[in-house]
Design an enzyme around this catalytic site. Structure first.
Site, PDB file in Angstrom:
ATOM      1  N   LYS A 194       0.809  -1.227   0.000  1.00 56.27           N
ATOM      2  CA  LYS A 194       0.000   0.000   0.000  1.00 56.27           C
ATOM      3  C   LYS A 194       0.845   1.282   0.000  1.00 56.27           C
ATOM      4  O   LYS A 194       0.557   2.237   0.714  1.00 56.27           O
ATOM      5  CB  LYS A 194      -0.956   0.003   1.198  1.00 56.27           C
ATOM      6  N   ASP A 229      -6.565  -6.796  10.760  1.00 54.82           N
ATOM      7  CA  ASP A 229      -7.815  -6.017  10.868  1.00 54.82           C
ATOM      8  C   ASP A 229      -9.096  -6.862  10.783  1.00 54.82           C
ATOM      9  O   ASP A 229     -10.086  -6.555  11.443  1.00 54.82           O
ATOM     10  CB  ASP A 229      -7.856  -4.833   9.891  1.00 54.82           C
TER      11      ASP A 229
HETATM   12 MG    MG Z   1      -9.133  -0.822   6.860  1.00 54.20          MG
END
Ligand code: MG
Ligand code: ADP
Length: 493
Positions: A194, A229
């Protein structure tokens, strides 16, 4: 419908003067060599997800899960052990922190838990954006910055937040980059993704990096849980609802995790724990079997930084849906003169069209599709007539439909695998799938397609027991709860 391309009706929608620049055009096109309708028909055919295709995908997902649980490297799905063996019960008490590092921002959260009766007494959070230069700096610089912001946040404790004297503050660390987890509170960074290119972290334990930085800041805090997450989302949702068994993220990327029986994990060999269950992080973005793909998908994949990888993610997640549509529209413009006889340069720019743009266009209910026209003009520099706009909406719908329905098939694959191992565990009772992420949250058509596919696969009766529920930002509190569950202090739950 007839979709023969006609020249754009310039001025058929109004724009502010400032936007009325003439777009730059790249090339003239051959005269409608391939009619736009045949490109659209072919696209719809190749992206179609009738029941047999959904079933094939669900079955392949279940089979790949099994293969990944058997041995490391056994399938596209890594099926990573989370080391989360005890789930939140609601009895957790005390003051805990969470830190979420997953993109361009990081978030810090403080929560005072009051046990079964009082539940969440108070929460506070702060979001900090990470300066660009730190994304390209050294590991120490990045973690020192995080620890310093955390220290500032931690100093402001007060009000309803209380830590018993003599205790270190404990924190759950949500870290959404690929990590090889080695225990509940340690994990080795495999690689940054990312857009992060921080030197000196890959191959190191990210918890140690953060603990060291906190020590350098003189911050009396320790990481009790390192959490993906999806795992945080599952834990956060489970705190409120004992029927939560699966969590799915559909945002920039995608991933899913679920609660697995230890005796269904052959590769676990010899690990012992009090509880018979654990959370498995599937990393399902890497799934690739049986997906209906097109030349547009293959070309996007070939041009990506990770060709051949993350195929499911590239077909269903927010980072890519807009780019697939852009590639289709470019083809329609080049071969079918969708936007007239020349093609604006902007339409050739990779990733210029984003998934939120698709969603915005699909919400346009006006007769002349004015919002669609504005998005096309503002984003891609094209002027469009009503016919072209209708086609654009159909392309968006085709790609969103395929993505949503395949995501639904993936979810059914997970439920199916769980049910096969324990009859009645899933389908005999209420089961909740906790969902989070910007794509799921903000693209209503996508969400509906996902649910339709689940219902089609399970049948109306059985699907009534499967509740697909948005669990907004559950991962922050989930990480704090996992810090509580893995506290090194005596606790009363
Ligand atoms: Mg997220
Ligand atoms: P992340 O996945 O980066 O942690 P989010 O869960 O907030 O963050 O998801 C952000 C992603 O969600 C964006 O990259 C985009 O692809 C998608 N998204 C955001 N807004 C919309 C929208 N209005 N319609 C469709 N997709 C959206």
């Amino acid at each position: 419908m007839s979709v023969a391309a006609t020249p754009p009706a310039i001025g058929s929608f109004s724009l502010p003067r400032s936007l009325r620049r003439r777009p730059r055009f790249r090339m003239a096109v051959r005269s409608s060599a391939v009619p736009v309708d045949s490109i659209l028909t072919k696209l719809k055919h190749e992206c179609a997800t009738p029941l047999p295709v959904l079933r094939r995908v669900a079955d392949a997902m279940a089979a790949d899960m099994r293969a990944g649980l058997a041995v490391d490297g056994g399938s596209d799905l890594k099926m990573i052990l989370s080391y989360v063996d005890s789930l939140p019960t609601g009895n957790e008490k005390g003051l805990f922190y969470a830190l979420d590092l997953g993109g361009t921002n990081f978030r810090v959260l403080r929560v005072q838990l009051g046990g079964k009766e009082e539940r969440v007494i108070d929460t506070e959070f702060e979001q900090v954006s990470i300066p660009q230069d730190l994304m390209f700096g050294t590991s120490e610089e990045l973690f020192d910055f995080i620890a310093s912001r955390l220290a500032t946040f931690a100093q402001k404790e007060g009000g309803k937040f209380h830590l018993p004297p003599g205790r270190k503050k404990e924190i759950g660390f949500t870290f959404s980059f690929p990590v090889r987890q080695t225990s509940i509170d340690s994990g080795i960074l495999i690689k940054w993704t990312k857009g992060f290119a921080v030197s000196g972290t890959a191959g190191r334990d990210v918890v140690a990096c953060l603990n060291d930085a906190m020590e350098r800041q003189g911050l009396d805090m320790r990481v009790s849980a390192l959490v993906n997450d999806t795992v945080g989302t599952l834990a956060g949702a489970r705190y409120w609802d004992d029927d939560v068994m699966v969590a799915v993220i559909l945002g920039t990327g995608t991933n899913a995790c679920y609660i697995e029986r230890k005796d269904s994990i052959p590769k676990l060999q010899g690990h012992v724990s009090a509880s018979g269950r654990t959370i498995i992080n599937t990393e399902w973005g890497a799934f690739s079997n049986g997906l209906p793909l097109t030349v547009f998908d293959r070309e996007m994949d070939a041009a990506s930084i990770n060709p051949g990888e993350q195929i499911f993610e590239k077909t269903i997640s927010g980072m890519y849906l807009g780019e697939i549509v852009r590639r289709v529209l470019l083809k329609m413009a080049e071969d079918g003169a969708l936007f007239g006889s020349s093609i604006p340069e902007k339409l050739s720019m990779p990733f210029v069209l984003r998934t939120p743009d698709l969603s915005a266009m699909q919400q346009d209910n006006s007769d002349d599709l004015q919002a669609v026209g504005s998005v096309l003009y503002d984003i891609a520099g094209v002027e469009s007539n009503l016919n072209a706009r209708k086609i654009v909406v159909e392309v968006c719908d085709t790609i969103a439909k395929r993505g949503g329905r395949l995501a639904g098939a993936g979810i059914v694959g997970i439920l199916q695998k769980m049910e096969e191992d324990s009859k009645g565990l899933i389908f005999g009772k209420r089961t909740v799938v906790a969902m989070d992420g910007g794509l799921y949250e903000r693209y209503p058509q996508y969400r509906r397609y996902l649910k339709d596919a689940v219902t089609e696969l399970l049948g109306l009766e059985m699907s009534k027991n499967v509740v697909i529920e948005h669990s907004k930002d559950g991962s922050g509190i989930g990480a704090a709860l996992l810090a509580a569950a893995n506290s090194k202090y005596e606790h009363s739950f």
